[in-house]
Design a protein around this motif. Sequence first.
Motif, PDB file in Angstrom:
ATOM      1  N   LYS A  45       0.734  -1.213  -0.172  1.00 42.92           N
ATOM      2  CA  LYS A  45      -0.097   0.043   0.043  1.00 42.92           C
ATOM      3  C   LYS A  45       0.817   1.448   0.137  1.00 42.92           C
ATOM      4  CE  LYS A  45      -3.724  -2.009   2.193  1.00 42.92           C
ATOM      5  NZ  LYS A  45      -4.598  -2.507   3.625  1.00 42.92           N
ATOM      6  N   ALA A  46       1.926   1.223   0.744  1.00 43.36           N
ATOM      7  CA  ALA A  46       3.060   2.300   0.804  1.00 43.36           C
ATOM      8  C   ALA A  46       3.446   2.332  -0.561  1.00 43.36           C
ATOM      9  CB  ALA A  46       4.015   1.978   1.547  1.00 43.36           C
ATOM     10  N   ARG A  47       3.978   1.385  -1.322  1.00 39.76           N
ATOM     11  CA  ARG A  47       4.701   1.412  -2.548  1.00 39.76           C
ATOM     12  C   ARG A  47       3.778   1.900  -3.629  1.00 39.76           C
ATOM     13  NH1 ARG A  47       4.443  -4.120  -4.432  1.00 39.76           N
ATOM     14  NH2 ARG A  47       2.534  -3.403  -5.439  1.00 39.76           N
ATOM     15  N   GLU A  48       2.550   1.575  -3.463  1.00 35.29           N
ATOM     16  CA  GLU A  48       1.326   2.187  -4.213  1.00 35.29           C
ATOM     17  C   GLU A  48       0.984   3.736  -4.078  1.00 35.29           C
ATOM     18  OE1 GLU A  48      -1.834  -0.432  -4.996  1.00 35.29           O
ATOM     19  OE2 GLU A  48      -0.559  -2.218  -5.751  1.00 35.29           O
ATOM     20  N   GLN A  52       0.929   8.448   1.226  1.00 35.28           N
ATOM     21  CA  GLN A  52       1.642   9.566   1.028  1.00 35.28           C
ATOM     22  C   GLN A  52       1.564  10.582   2.222  1.00 35.28           C
ATOM     23  OE1 GLN A  52       2.211  11.119  -3.105  1.00 35.28           O
ATOM     24  NE2 GLN A  52       1.094   9.274  -3.735  1.00 35.28           N
ATOM     25  N   SER A  53       0.304  10.832   2.517  1.00 36.46           N
ATOM     26  CA  SER A  53      -0.103  11.896   3.567  1.00 36.46           C
ATOM     27  C   SER A  53       0.492  11.683   4.877  1.00 36.46           C
ATOM     28  CB  SER A  53      -1.577  11.954   3.710  1.00 36.46           C
ATOM     29  OG  SER A  53      -1.980  10.855   4.333  1.00 36.46           O
ATOM     30  N   GLY A  54       0.945  10.546   5.130  1.00 38.45           N
ATOM     31  CA  GLY A  54       1.434  10.310   6.605  1.00 38.45           C
ATOM     32  C   GLY A  54       2.963   9.925   6.455  1.00 38.45           C
ATOM     33  N   LEU A  55       3.584   9.212   5.349  1.00 37.26           N
ATOM     34  CA  LEU A  55       4.851   8.633   5.205  1.00 37.26           C
ATOM     35  C   LEU A  55       5.542   9.296   3.910  1.00 37.26           C
ATOM     36  CD1 LEU A  55       4.152   5.128   6.634  1.00 37.26           C
ATOM     37  CD2 LEU A  55       5.732   6.661   7.678  1.00 37.26           C
ATOM     38  N   ALA A  57       7.841   9.351   0.967  1.00 32.13           N
ATOM     39  CA  ALA A  57       8.675   8.431   0.341  1.00 32.13           C
ATOM     40  C   ALA A  57      10.057   9.111  -0.043  1.00 32.13           C
ATOM     41  CB  ALA A  57       8.242   7.835  -0.992  1.00 32.13           C
ATOM     42  N   VAL A  58      11.311   8.580   0.283  1.00 35.14           N
ATOM     43  CA  VAL A  58      12.663   9.449  -0.042  1.00 35.14           C
ATOM     44  C   VAL A  58      13.314   8.191  -1.238  1.00 35.14           C
ATOM     45  CG1 VAL A  58      15.091  10.145   0.724  1.00 35.14           C
ATOM     46  CG2 VAL A  58      12.901  10.460   2.083  1.00 35.14           C
ATOM     47  N   PHE A  59      12.763   8.464  -2.311  1.00 35.66           N
ATOM     48  CA  PHE A  59      13.552   7.585  -3.387  1.00 35.66           C
ATOM     49  C   PHE A  59      15.025   7.410  -3.464  1.00 35.66           C
ATOM     50  CE2 PHE A  59       8.961   8.712  -4.942  1.00 35.66           C
ATOM     51  CZ  PHE A  59       8.423   7.527  -4.820  1.00 35.66           C
ATOM     52  N   PRO A  60      15.439   6.301  -3.971  1.00 30.78           N
ATOM     53  CA  PRO A  60      14.864   5.030  -4.222  1.00 30.78           C
ATOM     54  C   PRO A  60      14.587   4.328  -2.536  1.00 30.78           C
ATOM     55  CG  PRO A  60      17.140   4.704  -4.531  1.00 30.78           C
ATOM     56  CD  PRO A  60      16.915   6.122  -4.164  1.00 30.78           C
ATOM     57  N   VAL A  61      13.157   3.704  -2.711  1.00 29.48           N
ATOM     58  CA  VAL A  61      12.766   3.189  -1.553  1.00 29.48           C
ATOM     59  C   VAL A  61      13.271   1.782  -1.375  1.00 29.48           C
ATOM     60  CG1 VAL A  61      10.969   2.652  -0.152  1.00 29.48           C
ATOM     61  CG2 VAL A  61      10.901   4.880  -1.226  1.00 29.48           C
ATOM     62  N   ILE A  62      13.881   1.174  -0.452  1.00 33.23           N
ATOM     63  CA  ILE A  62      13.809  -0.204  -0.120  1.00 33.23           C
ATOM     64  C   ILE A  62      12.700  -0.573   1.059  1.00 33.23           C
ATOM     65  CG2 ILE A  62      15.356  -2.061   1.198  1.00 33.23           C
ATOM     66  CD1 ILE A  62      17.900  -0.452   0.439  1.00 33.23           C
ATOM     67  N   PRO A  63      11.868  -1.360   0.378  1.00 30.24           N
ATOM     68  CA  PRO A  63      10.578  -1.768   1.276  1.00 30.24           C
ATOM     69  C   PRO A  63      11.057  -2.656   2.428  1.00 30.24           C
ATOM     70  CG  PRO A  63      10.682  -2.883  -0.615  1.00 30.24           C
ATOM     71  CD  PRO A  63      11.822  -2.071  -0.864  1.00 30.24           C
ATOM     72  N   PHE A  95       9.376   7.804   7.752  1.00 28.59           N
ATOM     73  CA  PHE A  95       9.559   8.010   6.087  1.00 28.59           C
ATOM     74  C   PHE A  95      10.020   6.946   5.603  1.00 28.59           C
ATOM     75  CE2 PHE A  95      13.555   8.973   8.065  1.00 28.59           C
ATOM     76  CZ  PHE A  95      14.586   8.264   6.937  1.00 28.59           C
ATOM     77  N   LEU A  96       9.625   6.657   4.284  1.00 29.72           N
ATOM     78  CA  LEU A  96       9.981   5.325   3.464  1.00 29.72           C
ATOM     79  C   LEU A  96      11.401   5.540   2.653  1.00 29.72           C
ATOM     80  CD1 LEU A  96       6.618   4.711   1.886  1.00 29.72           C
ATOM     81  CD2 LEU A  96       7.537   3.548   3.765  1.00 29.72           C
ATOM     82  N   SER A  97      12.297   4.664   3.011  1.00 30.25           N
ATOM     83  CA  SER A  97      13.675   4.865   2.344  1.00 30.25           C
ATOM     84  C   SER A  97      14.371   3.612   2.768  1.00 30.25           C
ATOM     85  CB  SER A  97      14.319   6.107   2.450  1.00 30.25           C
ATOM     86  OG  SER A  97      15.664   5.909   1.791  1.00 30.25           O
TER      87      SER A  97
END
Length: 311
Positions: A45-48, A52-55, A57-63, A95-97
């Motif tokens: 769900k995060a990958r899709e 976004q409103s809460g986490l 993404a700092v690309f590239p993201v390792i899930p 954050f996602l990264s």
Amino acid sequence: MKAISYSRYGSADVMEYGDRPDPKVGPDSVLVKVRAASVNPVDWKAREGYLQSGLEAVFPVIPGWDVSGVVVQPGLAVDEFAVGDEVIGYVREDFLSRGTFAEYVAAPVRTLARKPLSLSFEEAAGLPLTGLTAYQVLHRTLRIREGETVLVHAAAGGVGSMAVQLARHAGCRVIGTAGPHNHDHVRQLGAEPVEYGEGLTDRLRALAPEGIDAAFDTVGGDALKASADTLTPDGRLASVADSEVFSYGGKYAFVRPDTADLTHLAELAEQGIVRVHVDRVFPLELAADAYRLNEEGRTRGKIIVAVEWES
């Protein structure tokens, strides 16, 4: 190091296997050599882009947030763990990264606990997110009590199966929704199975004519409404899947890293009170296929990605 990553939001097709820089270890972190990680619905769900409103993404993201592995380098200020310690963790930042689908992850000590010796690395990787979610919702949000009737949705899934076991351990009667093919499995976990879908409210009322004391929603939609419709006057409702829970007077929950809670869960696993059912194991380079399987929504227990793959 080898890792899975993605550089834009999208389906599992955006995930790539390749080289990424080794993580840097901060003073309050340890470098973990990853043995296994687990797939959770929140990951895709995060990958899709749904979070976004809460986490951010700092690309590239390792899930990946779940991990089991071995400490290979403690940070300068770390005295909780030493080289060679086997650990598990819910390694989530705000954050996602820097996730766990990689050969190494730098994990803050606040996210880790010692791995239960009785569990394999694959089983242990399936414990943190599901266990913490179930434990925190049941005991912090719903505040279940011995003798109560607790409803758990998707009782054969990762979070649901853990919630069933924890609620039974707390002395509750548990009703669990599941497809007919999973009813025997749900019984083995300790719950009374009930088929989800049309007519669920009537089936729940037949099983619990005096009402449900606490309902744990992991699905949302019609399941959430059925939960609200069958609560006792003082019943409590929590969801990890649907913010519409607020309209029913319930609470929305999002799991937090917590070393004390994770250590407690590891102890329960060591005692055989909670078990992790591994549905299937994939090698790291096929993690995208593991996500595709998870997205079908019919998993019994956990899908695991083994970084050190043994065919």
